[in-house]
Each structure stands twice: as structure tokens, then as C-alpha cells.
Design an enzyme around this catalytic site. Sequence first.
Site, mmCIF file in Angstrom:
data_model
loop_
_atom_site.group_PDB
_atom_site.id
_atom_site.type_symbol
_atom_site.label_atom_id
_atom_site.label_comp_id
_atom_site.label_asym_id
_atom_site.label_seq_id
_atom_site.Cartn_x
_atom_site.Cartn_y
_atom_site.Cartn_z
ATOM 1 N N ARG A 58 0.825 -1.212 0.000
ATOM 2 C CA ARG A 58 0.000 0.000 0.000
ATOM 3 C C ARG A 58 0.858 1.260 0.000
ATOM 4 N NH1 ARG A 58 -2.280 2.457 4.308
ATOM 5 N NH2 ARG A 58 -2.461 0.544 5.518
ATOM 6 N N TYR A 111 -16.032 15.300 -16.004
ATOM 7 C CA TYR A 111 -16.460 13.903 -15.878
ATOM 8 C C TYR A 111 -17.547 13.780 -14.790
ATOM 9 C CZ TYR A 111 -16.103 8.912 -14.989
ATOM 10 O OH TYR A 111 -16.383 7.579 -14.803
ATOM 11 N N ASP A 182 -7.663 16.961 -15.676
ATOM 12 C CA ASP A 182 -7.915 15.572 -16.061
ATOM 13 C C ASP A 182 -7.544 15.466 -17.544
ATOM 14 O OD1 ASP A 182 -9.098 13.216 -17.043
ATOM 15 O OD2 ASP A 182 -10.719 13.297 -15.578
ATOM 16 N N LYS A 207 -8.487 4.178 -19.500
ATOM 17 C CA LYS A 207 -8.815 4.569 -20.868
ATOM 18 C C LYS A 207 -7.603 4.356 -21.789
ATOM 19 C CE LYS A 207 -12.576 5.636 -18.742
ATOM 20 N NZ LYS A 207 -12.896 6.922 -18.167
#
Length: 393
Positions: A58, A111, A182, A207
Amino acid sequence: MTSEPTIPADFATILAEDSDTGGAAVPPIVQTSLFTFGSVDAMETAFRAPERNPIYTRGMNPTVRAFETKLATIERADDARGFASGMGAISATLLGLLRTGDRVVCVNNVYPDAYRLMTGLMARMGIDVVFVEGRDLDSVQEAMRGARLLYLESPTSMTFDVLDLPSLAEIARAAGAVSVIDNSWASPAFQRPVEHGVDLVLHSASKYLSGHSDTVAGVVCGRADLIAEINRVAYPSLGAKLSPFDAWLLIRGMRTLPMRMRQHHRAGLEIAKRLDAHPAVTEVRHPALHGTLEGSTLSGWSSLFAFGLSDPQTARRFCDALRLIRLGVSWGGHESLAFPTQLGLIQPGLTNSFHAFGVPDDMVRLHVGLEDVEDIWRDVERALEACEAPGEA
Ligand SMILES: *Cc1c(COP(=O)(O)O)cnc(C)c1O
């Protein structure tokens, strides 16, 4: 409109090369939750520089780090941090840099889930978000007075408006605020916002970076001090870490980013132009039809755009008549996809960003994939004929 896409010459080699693989042609997937030490001294040394020494996955994992390093290099950023999803990167960035009472200025048509975060969770935490038209620089400048962060997307979601990034970054800097963008649509192949003064760059790596519709992942990159702040405050607490296997898929997918993006540019533009010339199509929202690469921060067009039909029922029939192009959310993979905007208007129990931003319900968003462009066009053309003549389809 006819200009060829350009991608920096060093990309292909950066994306093909790997270091520290122990001779393996491909970096190993370091699939472990923790790393062990031979002595307390060795453990203590690692603890003193956790960003460089793997302790727990992590915190830091070598496969994830290899992805982060490559991504930072091609985005021309100081550093990067990978996340389990694009939203993981967006939420950790915003929550890591903001506090109660802060004001955020966000451009319209971002978005939908980013909009939902800002108007939902962030509003509940007392972080004030105002939405402005990003092409109206005076409005942005006015809204930025006293703001702590400017949130950008360019081209914007669904409307595909191209914004003036150097001016917007300068407005944020002059206001003493952090600028965040973004950059999922363009990918670093076609736009590197750091070169235009933007502080932080986000991606849904699900994407174009992945490119194969086989992983959900995200990343933030940019200024070292801001990435360090996100790493310190939000990343370990929110825990949306990128998994070693997903990082490995990203490293693999990104090797072909330059050639995929060149093909997406060509095929997307070709389909958009043919749609624009078709009598059944009311409008095409592809940035190439509303501006040029020259003078913009983009060096190519990706292949996600939208077009309008006469009414929502026609858009529905068009989608149902498609055979090669599949219906689905998301984009950026090898496959062509269609999404009718009317379904974006159905979000039970959720703040509706499509309504807020006035997205019409008679449109279809198209992602042009890597199939043969003539096959894609045949499917589109046949579906256009079928939707115009209901009953005969
Ligand atoms: C998909 C998408 C996101 C969210 O990314 P996830 O990986 O699905 O969490 C963020 N921004 C844009 C522009 C997107 O298209």
C-alpha cells in the site's frame, strides 16, 4: 483540421525500455503484500525512506513504481502516484490538497463522477465548488478570487470544448491557487499540461493508457511538492492503491500508446468528418471540426467524440442497429463503443451532471477503436439508415 498528429520522439523508447528487471525481458509482477528484512537496522533504514524502499505494497511496490516512473517521464512531471482507479486519483488529489472552507473553481462539463464528488462528498465536508465556463477566461479569473484550486478538463467531457491551458494555468498561479487537469482524453501522447504550466495532471488510466479495456486504474502526476503532499495526507489514508498486476498491465499497454494514438487520431477524424457530411446527423462534437491543432496545446486528436441525431428515439434506434460497434460506458480501448447520452440522464438517487451541464439527450458518444476504419464506417452508415427508417431495420 488536416494536420498530422505529433508525438514526442522519445516516447516509444521510454515506453519500450525497462530497468532493474534482473535480465527478464518484461518487468516481473512483484505480487506481494509485504517485504521482509534481515535485521532491525535494515528495517529502520527502509523506514527512514519509505518512498524508495518497499515495506508494504500500500506504500510502495516496485511494479507500481515502474509504471509511475514511466508515466511521470512522458508527462514531463516531477513525480507520479498510481491509484486503483481514476476516481481514486481524483479524490485523493482533491481531498489531499483541500480543507473545510476552501473554494474550488471547476470548469463546466467535467467527468460526471468528478462532478458528483465535488457536489456531494466535498460539499458535505464544507468545501465550496463553483462551476464556470472554461472558455470564458474573464469569468474564470473573476471566480478564482480567493480560490485554492482550479479544476480543468480539456477537451471537456461530452461537449469536447478545447480550453486555453496556458492562460488558465497562469490565472490559477496569479491567484495563488493550484491548477489540476484531467488529461484522460488526450493522453500524454497528445497533450502534456505540465509543459503549459499546469501543476497536477490526472488520468483515468482505464482509458487510453491501458488501451485494452482490461483494467481500472488511475494516476496523478506533476509538481514534486504537491505529489508529496498527496502521498503524505491522502494516499495512505484513503488506501486506493494500484495493484502490481494492474500496474503491469499498464506498462504492457503503454508500450503501444504512440502507435495506438496515431491510429485513433486518423480513424476518429475520418469517422467524424463522414458523420458531419451525413444528412441524418445534426451536429458533430469533435474538436477538429471546431478548431485546429495549430495554436492549441493538443498535438493530435483522440477518438472520443459525440454527434447528434434528430431526437432521442432516433439515437436509441441508431445504437440498437449497431453490430460491430458495441454499446458500453468507458472508452480508450481497442474496441469501438457507443453510448447514448439519454442514459447519462438516468442516475437514480444521484446528482445529475448531464442535466446540470445541459447535455442534450439526442446524442451518441462514439469511441472509435482500432478496427478497420471502413468496417467501422459501414456499421455507422448502416445504423444511420436503419434509424432513419424505423420498422425496416
Ligand atoms: C473514466 C473517467 C474518469 C474516471 O476514471 P475511473 O478509472 O473509471 O475511475 C475520470 N475522468 C474521465 C475524463 C474519465 O473518462
